[in-house]
Design a protein around this motif. Structure first.
Motif, PDB file in Angstrom:
ATOM      1  N   MET A 235      11.223   2.312  -1.540  1.00  0.00           N
ATOM      2  CA  MET A 235      10.801   3.575  -0.946  1.00  0.00           C
ATOM      3  C   MET A 235       9.488   3.375  -0.197  1.00  0.00           C
ATOM      4  SD  MET A 235       9.891   7.139  -2.902  1.00  0.00           S
ATOM      5  CE  MET A 235       8.550   6.398  -3.812  1.00  0.00           C
ATOM      6  N   THR A 236       9.425   3.891   1.039  1.00  0.00           N
ATOM      7  CA  THR A 236       8.202   3.868   1.836  1.00  0.00           C
ATOM      8  C   THR A 236       7.690   5.298   1.930  1.00  0.00           C
ATOM      9  OG1 THR A 236       9.061   2.004   3.098  1.00  0.00           O
ATOM     10  CG2 THR A 236       7.205   3.203   4.058  1.00  0.00           C
ATOM     11  N   VAL A 237       6.403   5.459   1.618  1.00  0.00           N
ATOM     12  CA  VAL A 237       5.783   6.785   1.608  1.00  0.00           C
ATOM     13  C   VAL A 237       4.640   6.804   2.621  1.00  0.00           C
ATOM     14  CG1 VAL A 237       6.387   7.152  -0.811  1.00  0.00           C
ATOM     15  CG2 VAL A 237       4.169   6.159  -0.259  1.00  0.00           C
ATOM     16  N   PRO A 238       4.118   7.994   2.956  1.00  0.00           N
ATOM     17  CA  PRO A 238       2.983   8.059   3.877  1.00  0.00           C
ATOM     18  C   PRO A 238       1.780   7.278   3.330  1.00  0.00           C
ATOM     19  CG  PRO A 238       3.962  10.233   3.610  1.00  0.00           C
ATOM     20  CD  PRO A 238       4.603   9.333   2.584  1.00  0.00           C
ATOM     21  N   LEU A 239       1.014   6.681   4.224  1.00  0.00           N
ATOM     22  CA  LEU A 239      -0.193   5.944   3.824  1.00  0.00           C
ATOM     23  C   LEU A 239      -1.102   6.847   3.016  1.00  0.00           C
ATOM     24  CD1 LEU A 239      -1.017   3.873   7.026  1.00  0.00           C
ATOM     25  CD2 LEU A 239      -0.322   2.993   4.801  1.00  0.00           C
TER      26      LEU A 239
ATOM     27  N   GLU B 246       0.808  -1.221   0.000  1.00  0.00           N
ATOM     28  CA  GLU B 246       0.000   0.000   0.000  1.00  0.00           C
ATOM     29  C   GLU B 246       0.845   1.277   0.000  1.00  0.00           C
ATOM     30  OE1 GLU B 246      -3.518   2.221   2.545  1.00  0.00           O
ATOM     31  OE2 GLU B 246      -2.882   0.217   3.127  1.00  0.00           O
ATOM     32  N   ASN B 247       1.901   1.311   0.759  1.00  0.00           N
ATOM     33  CA  ASN B 247       2.718   2.527   0.825  1.00  0.00           C
ATOM     34  C   ASN B 247       4.202   2.248   0.556  1.00  0.00           C
ATOM     35  OD1 ASN B 247       2.956   1.186   3.356  1.00  0.00           O
ATOM     36  ND2 ASN B 247       3.690   3.076   4.289  1.00  0.00           N
ATOM     37  N   VAL B 248       4.469   1.178  -0.189  1.00  0.00           N
ATOM     38  CA  VAL B 248       5.847   0.796  -0.507  1.00  0.00           C
ATOM     39  C   VAL B 248       5.974   0.643  -2.025  1.00  0.00           C
ATOM     40  CG1 VAL B 248       7.661  -0.929  -0.175  1.00  0.00           C
ATOM     41  CG2 VAL B 248       6.098  -0.378   1.708  1.00  0.00           C
ATOM     42  N   PHE B 249       7.037   1.255  -2.565  1.00  0.00           N
ATOM     43  CA  PHE B 249       7.282   1.211  -3.996  1.00  0.00           C
ATOM     44  C   PHE B 249       8.735   0.836  -4.254  1.00  0.00           C
ATOM     45  CE2 PHE B 249       3.850   4.150  -3.298  1.00  0.00           C
ATOM     46  CZ  PHE B 249       2.971   3.911  -4.342  1.00  0.00           C
ATOM     47  N   ASP B 250       8.968   0.119  -5.345  1.00  0.00           N
ATOM     48  CA  ASP B 250      10.327  -0.091  -5.832  1.00  0.00           C
ATOM     49  C   ASP B 250      10.580   0.931  -6.931  1.00  0.00           C
ATOM     50  OD1 ASP B 250      11.136  -2.094  -4.160  1.00  0.00           O
ATOM     51  OD2 ASP B 250      10.910  -3.716  -5.630  1.00  0.00           O
ATOM     52  N   ILE B 251      11.688   1.640  -6.814  1.00  0.00           N
ATOM     53  CA  ILE B 251      12.085   2.636  -7.790  1.00  0.00           C
ATOM     54  C   ILE B 251      13.296   2.077  -8.525  1.00  0.00           C
ATOM     55  CG2 ILE B 251      12.793   5.035  -8.142  1.00  0.00           C
ATOM     56  CD1 ILE B 251      10.026   4.678  -6.746  1.00  0.00           C
ATOM     57  N   THR B 252      13.143   1.797  -9.815  1.00  0.00           N
ATOM     58  CA  THR B 252      14.240   1.261 -10.617  1.00  0.00           C
ATOM     59  C   THR B 252      14.806   2.377 -11.478  1.00  0.00           C
ATOM     60  OG1 THR B 252      13.219  -0.925 -10.622  1.00  0.00           O
ATOM     61  CG2 THR B 252      14.905  -0.510 -12.291  1.00  0.00           C
TER      62      THR B 252
END
Length: 93
Positions: free
Chosen positions: A66-70, A24-30
């Motif tokens: 990367m972890t972002v705000p909910l 939900e609030n975690v993305f992989d940035i390639t």
């Protein structure tokens, strides 16, 4: 490198960014680059990164978690994420 980075004329690295949602609030940035991108870093308000001061080389992609705000969406991340390198810190001309 035989001289200080400030004395080197770097080519525009043309860094490409791919954003993949993991949770939900975690993305992989390639990140991929077409020319060396020294001292590359990412910025996004209130985000945390698994790594955030890297050198990129052509043909060698790097993925940073990367972890972002909910509640922050992929589109918001795409609009707000900034990726810069040493190339962006000096004036050419």
């Amino acid at each position: 490198m035989l001289s200080r980075p400030k004395h080197i004329e770097f080519a525009d690295p043309r860094i490409s960014v791919q954003i993949d949602p993991i949770e939900e609030n975690v993305f992989d940035i390639t990140l991929k680059t077409q020319a060396p991108a020294l001292y590359t870093w990412l910025t996004l308000p209130d985000a945390t990164f698994s790594d955030n001061f890297i050198d990129l080389r052509p043909e060698h992609e790097r993925t940073i978690r990367m972890t972002v705000p909910l509640g922050m969406t992929r589109l918001q991340v795409q609009a707000l994420l900034k990726v810069q390198s040493l190339y962006n810190t000096y004036q050419r001309g």
